[in-house]
Scaffold this active site. Structure first.
Site, short mmCIF file in Angstrom:
data_model
loop_
_atom_site.label_atom_id
_atom_site.label_comp_id
_atom_site.label_asym_id
_atom_site.label_seq_id
_atom_site.Cartn_x
_atom_site.Cartn_y
_atom_site.Cartn_z
N ARG A 1 0.84 -1.19 0.00
CA ARG A 1 0.00 0.00 0.00
C ARG A 1 0.88 1.24 0.00
O ARG A 1 1.97 1.25 0.59
CB ARG A 1 -0.93 0.02 1.22
CG ARG A 1 -2.06 -0.99 1.16
CD ARG A 1 -3.09 -0.62 0.11
NE ARG A 1 -4.20 -1.55 0.05
CZ ARG A 1 -4.28 -2.56 -0.78
NH1 ARG A 1 -3.29 -2.82 -1.63
NH2 ARG A 1 -5.34 -3.35 -0.79
N HIS B 1 -0.18 0.85 -10.18
CA HIS B 1 -0.99 -0.03 -9.32
C HIS B 1 -1.58 -1.18 -10.14
O HIS B 1 -2.79 -1.43 -10.10
CB HIS B 1 -2.11 0.77 -8.64
CG HIS B 1 -2.57 0.12 -7.37
ND1 HIS B 1 -3.02 0.82 -6.27
CD2 HIS B 1 -2.65 -1.20 -7.00
CE1 HIS B 1 -3.37 0.00 -5.30
NE2 HIS B 1 -3.15 -1.23 -5.73
#
Length: 308
Positions: free
Chosen positions: A223, A271
């Site tokens: 993250r 991502h």
């Protein structure tokens, strides 16, 4: 079943795919999609990804909260009714994609591929040190991290794992908790696959980098909030960190003015290390709703106290 999908950052095409597979699996499903949730009182299950904060308070008869992916930090960062369970998605394809990404990043560093790309631009023929000796440390040794360790070890690469608590008979060398410095002393490629919790937010910071072996290469696929972004470039400039492969960021998309774009030693991907397959995810959500109604154990339920 009354089900609401709340995923405002997903494209119309992605949402349409989720709707289609839910209707295919359960034609009688009562499906609402944010922001057009006109009957919140009918919603018993919510499927969330980067939802607006506070929206769960709108559903008075909520029985189950499902993450659209493997992470649940976006849910736990918000208000969650005490007795409503949270589940996540576990998909072998997610693991496959994540491991391939990690192996790619490790081998690119090991075989200096990024250096050779720069050499091509400058027409430099440099045969020195074609392989950097590496030992890879993976932080977070759950399903994703454990598989990455297995595959790297299968290539003959020395590996070490690190986690929050002891693990009996773990199949690779392993450190935990306060043994962080001993773990970092053994590795020069570091992969972050930690769950995001209050304890791990900002974990990758200047104090952490000072503990690393000089020249350590960082791969963050967990993250964006694990990394204190302002601390990374100084760590690279000092030589403590030799470079980084980053797939996750504090703000996504990464703003055009962000210094990571122009830092040569930082490689960026948007991502995409591992993307949820809706055809694998939707059946798990419907199965869990049926398990809940029949008082059977849920699959892939997370611990709210542990954060994963």
């Amino acid at each position: 079943m009354g089900l609401a999908i709340v995923a405002p950052n997903k494209s119309e095409k992605e949402i349409a795919n989720w709707i289609a597979v839910f209707n295919e699996l359960d034609p009688g499903i009562d499906l609402q999609v944010y922001p057009e949730v006109g009957r919140p009182e009918d919603v018993e299950v919510v499927v969330l990804w980067q939802h607006p904060k506070g929206i769960l308070k709108r559903f008075p008869h909520l029985k189950l909260i499902c993450s659209m992916g493997s992470g649940v930090d976006h849910i736990l960062a918000d208000y969650v009714p005490d007795k409503v369970p949270i589940t996540r998605i576990v998909d072998p394809r997610l693991t496959y994609s994540m491991t391939n990404y990690v192996v790619m990043g490790v081998l690119n560093f090991h075989r200096q591929i990024l250096r050779y790309i720069r050499d091509k631009r400058s027409k430099t023929w440099d045969m020195s040190q074609p392989e950097i000796p590496i030992t890879v440390g993976v932080m977070g040794v759950g399903e994703l991290g454990g598989d990455a360790l297995d595959k790297l070890a299968g290539l003959g690469i020395p590996v070490v794992g690190y986690g929050n608590r002891p693990k009996a008979d773990f199949r690779h060398p392993y450190f935990y908790g306060e043994q962080l410095k001993a773990f970092l002393d053994k590795v020069n490629v570091l992969v972050c696959l930690l769950p995001l919790t209050e304890k791990t937010e900002g974990f990758l910071n200047s104090a952490f980098f000072q503990k690393c072996t000089p020249g350590t290469y960082l791969i963050n696929v967990a993250r964006g909030k694990h990394l204190v972004e302002a601390d990374l470039i100084p760590a690279i400039e000092s030589g403590r960190i030799s470079g980084a492969l980053l797939d996750v960021f504090q703000q996504e998309p990464l703003p055009p003015e962000h210094p990571f774009w122009t830092q040569e030693q930082i490689t960026i991907t948007p991502h995409i290390a591992s993307i949820t397959n809706y055809r694998a995810a939707a059946p798990q959500i419907i199965e869990n709703y049926k398990n809940l109604l029949q008082n059977r154990p849920l699959i892939n339920q997370i611990s709210k106290t542990q954060g994963y």
